[in-house]
Design a protein around this motif. Structure first.
Motif, PDB file in Angstrom:
ATOM      1  N   SER A  70      -0.298   7.406  11.235  1.00 19.11           N
ATOM      2  CA  SER A  70       0.231   6.348  10.369  1.00 19.11           C
ATOM      3  C   SER A  70      -0.816   5.711   9.477  1.00 19.11           C
ATOM      4  O   SER A  70      -0.483   5.143   8.444  1.00 19.11           O
ATOM      5  CB  SER A  70       0.937   5.280  11.205  1.00 19.11           C
ATOM      6  OG  SER A  70       0.020   4.604  12.036  1.00 19.11           O
ATOM      7  N   LYS A 120       3.709   6.315   3.319  1.00 14.45           N
ATOM      8  CA  LYS A 120       5.007   5.959   3.888  1.00 14.45           C
ATOM      9  C   LYS A 120       6.085   6.101   2.822  1.00 14.45           C
ATOM     10  O   LYS A 120       5.853   5.878   1.661  1.00 14.45           O
ATOM     11  CB  LYS A 120       4.946   4.546   4.451  1.00 14.45           C
ATOM     12  CG  LYS A 120       3.994   4.477   5.631  1.00 14.45           C
ATOM     13  CD  LYS A 120       3.730   3.066   6.089  1.00 14.45           C
ATOM     14  CE  LYS A 120       2.732   3.032   7.216  1.00 14.45           C
ATOM     15  NZ  LYS A 120       1.431   3.573   6.899  1.00 14.45           N
ATOM     16  N   THR A 155      10.775   1.438   4.039  1.00 16.90           N
ATOM     17  CA  THR A 155      10.930   0.607   5.229  1.00 16.90           C
ATOM     18  C   THR A 155      12.401   0.536   5.604  1.00 16.90           C
ATOM     19  O   THR A 155      13.279   0.619   4.741  1.00 16.90           O
ATOM     20  CB  THR A 155      10.399  -0.830   5.026  1.00 16.90           C
ATOM     21  OG1 THR A 155      11.136  -1.451   3.978  1.00 16.90           O
ATOM     22  CG2 THR A 155       8.918  -0.845   4.708  1.00 16.90           C
ATOM     23  N   GLU A 156      12.652   0.389   6.880  1.00 18.82           N
ATOM     24  CA  GLU A 156      14.005   0.204   7.401  1.00 18.82           C
ATOM     25  C   GLU A 156      13.945  -0.982   8.349  1.00 18.82           C
ATOM     26  O   GLU A 156      13.193  -0.956   9.323  1.00 18.82           O
ATOM     27  CB  GLU A 156      14.454   1.462   8.144  1.00 18.82           C
ATOM     28  CG  GLU A 156      15.867   1.394   8.658  1.00 18.82           C
ATOM     29  CD  GLU A 156      16.289   2.696   9.331  1.00 18.82           C
ATOM     30  OE1 GLU A 156      16.890   2.605  10.405  1.00 18.82           O
ATOM     31  OE2 GLU A 156      16.009   3.786   8.794  1.00 18.82           O
ATOM     32  N   ILE A 180      10.453  -2.050   9.051  1.00 20.71           N
ATOM     33  CA  ILE A 180       9.536  -1.138   9.739  1.00 20.71           C
ATOM     34  C   ILE A 180       9.250   0.054   8.830  1.00 20.71           C
ATOM     35  O   ILE A 180      10.172   0.773   8.426  1.00 20.71           O
ATOM     36  CB  ILE A 180      10.130  -0.661  11.075  1.00 20.71           C
ATOM     37  CG1 ILE A 180      10.406  -1.863  11.979  1.00 20.71           C
ATOM     38  CG2 ILE A 180       9.189   0.322  11.765  1.00 20.71           C
ATOM     39  CD1 ILE A 180      11.134  -1.527  13.252  1.00 20.71           C
ATOM     40  N   TYR A 195       8.338   3.771   7.530  1.00 16.65           N
ATOM     41  CA  TYR A 195       8.647   5.088   8.086  1.00 16.65           C
ATOM     42  C   TYR A 195       8.156   6.196   7.164  1.00 16.65           C
ATOM     43  O   TYR A 195       7.866   5.976   5.990  1.00 16.65           O
ATOM     44  CB  TYR A 195      10.147   5.248   8.333  1.00 16.65           C
ATOM     45  CG  TYR A 195      10.992   5.198   7.078  1.00 16.65           C
ATOM     46  CD1 TYR A 195      11.131   6.322   6.259  1.00 16.65           C
ATOM     47  CD2 TYR A 195      11.659   4.039   6.712  1.00 16.65           C
ATOM     48  CE1 TYR A 195      11.895   6.277   5.112  1.00 16.65           C
ATOM     49  CE2 TYR A 195      12.433   3.985   5.574  1.00 16.65           C
ATOM     50  CZ  TYR A 195      12.554   5.114   4.774  1.00 16.65           C
ATOM     51  OH  TYR A 195      13.307   5.061   3.636  1.00 16.65           O
ATOM     52  N   ARG A 197      12.983  11.207  10.735  1.00 14.94           N
ATOM     53  CA  ARG A 197      12.269   9.999  10.317  1.00 14.94           C
ATOM     54  C   ARG A 197      11.410   9.516  11.481  1.00 14.94           C
ATOM     55  O   ARG A 197      11.907   9.320  12.586  1.00 14.94           O
ATOM     56  CB  ARG A 197      13.253   8.916   9.897  1.00 14.94           C
ATOM     57  CG  ARG A 197      12.584   7.611   9.503  1.00 14.94           C
ATOM     58  CD  ARG A 197      13.569   6.681   8.814  1.00 14.94           C
ATOM     59  NE  ARG A 197      13.869   7.240   7.496  1.00 14.94           N
ATOM     60  CZ  ARG A 197      14.829   6.795   6.703  1.00 14.94           C
ATOM     61  NH1 ARG A 197      15.605   5.787   7.075  1.00 14.94           N
ATOM     62  NH2 ARG A 197      15.035   7.347   5.522  1.00 14.94           N
ATOM     63  N   TYR A 226       8.865   6.443  12.655  1.00 17.26           N
ATOM     64  CA  TYR A 226       8.570   5.055  12.319  1.00 17.26           C
ATOM     65  C   TYR A 226       7.129   4.704  12.646  1.00 17.26           C
ATOM     66  O   TYR A 226       6.608   5.078  13.695  1.00 17.26           O
ATOM     67  CB  TYR A 226       9.505   4.109  13.078  1.00 17.26           C
ATOM     68  CG  TYR A 226      10.931   4.256  12.641  1.00 17.26           C
ATOM     69  CD1 TYR A 226      11.411   3.569  11.536  1.00 17.26           C
ATOM     70  CD2 TYR A 226      11.789   5.107  13.317  1.00 17.26           C
ATOM     71  CE1 TYR A 226      12.716   3.711  11.125  1.00 17.26           C
ATOM     72  CE2 TYR A 226      13.099   5.258  12.906  1.00 17.26           C
ATOM     73  CZ  TYR A 226      13.554   4.565  11.811  1.00 17.26           C
ATOM     74  OH  TYR A 226      14.854   4.718  11.391  1.00 17.26           O
ATOM     75  N   THR A 247       4.799   2.029  13.917  1.00 20.36           N
ATOM     76  CA  THR A 247       5.084   0.897  14.794  1.00 20.36           C
ATOM     77  C   THR A 247       4.539  -0.403  14.239  1.00 20.36           C
ATOM     78  O   THR A 247       3.549  -0.436  13.523  1.00 20.36           O
ATOM     79  CB  THR A 247       4.483   1.117  16.187  1.00 20.36           C
ATOM     80  OG1 THR A 247       3.074   1.230  16.060  1.00 20.36           O
ATOM     81  CG2 THR A 247       5.047   2.342  16.842  1.00 20.36           C
TER      82      THR A 247
END
Length: 135
Positions: A54, A59, A62-63, A66, A68, A110, A112, A114
């Motif tokens: 990460s 990226k 975001t969802e 968060i 992803y 997907r 994520y 953290t």
């Protein structure tokens, strides 16, 4: 919780892996080993693997706040596939949550990035994922 494999012809229990109440990395590794064994017996159609760091990866969005990253995979039947995500956090922050992910559709997963439980900065980690499709 345990995963059990029975011989179809005899009905006998061949192998059993205790996953415990919460899957730890060691139990996930045991599950991966068992899946590899079962694949040679013809119940697993395909296994696709990938990794995600990460801190170094771009990226995709975001969802629910968060971040992803989406990955393209070979087409699978989402009704007969599972995703396993496991990894290690690279910070000494006890508020970091474990890596996770989901199958979005037949050709995309997907993963994520953290966040800390307190909603603070991202916790950087190395995550490995596998999509296992069954017959």
């Amino acid at each position: 919780m345990s995963l059990q494999y029975y011989d179809d012809s005899t009905g006998q229990l061949v192998e059993q892996v205790d996953l415990g109440g919460v899957a730890q990395e060691s139990s996930v590794q045991a599950l991966v080993t068992l899946v590899t064994t079962l694949q040679s017996r013809g119940v697993v159609k395909s296994v696709q693997k990938g990794s995600y760091h990460s801190a170094n990866s771009v990226k995709d969005g975001t969802e629910n706040g968060i971040p992803y990253k989406d990955f393209t995979i070979n087409a699978v039947n989402v009704n007969k596939a599972v995703i396993i995500v496991y990894g290690s956090v690279n910070v000494s922050n006890s508020n970091c949550m474990t890596a996770n992910g989901k199958i979005l559709n037949s050709t995309k997963v997907r993963i994520y990035s953290t966040l800390s439980n307190s909603g603070g900065d991202s916790c950087f980690y190395n995550a490995q994922w596998q999509v296992i499709e069954f017959y």
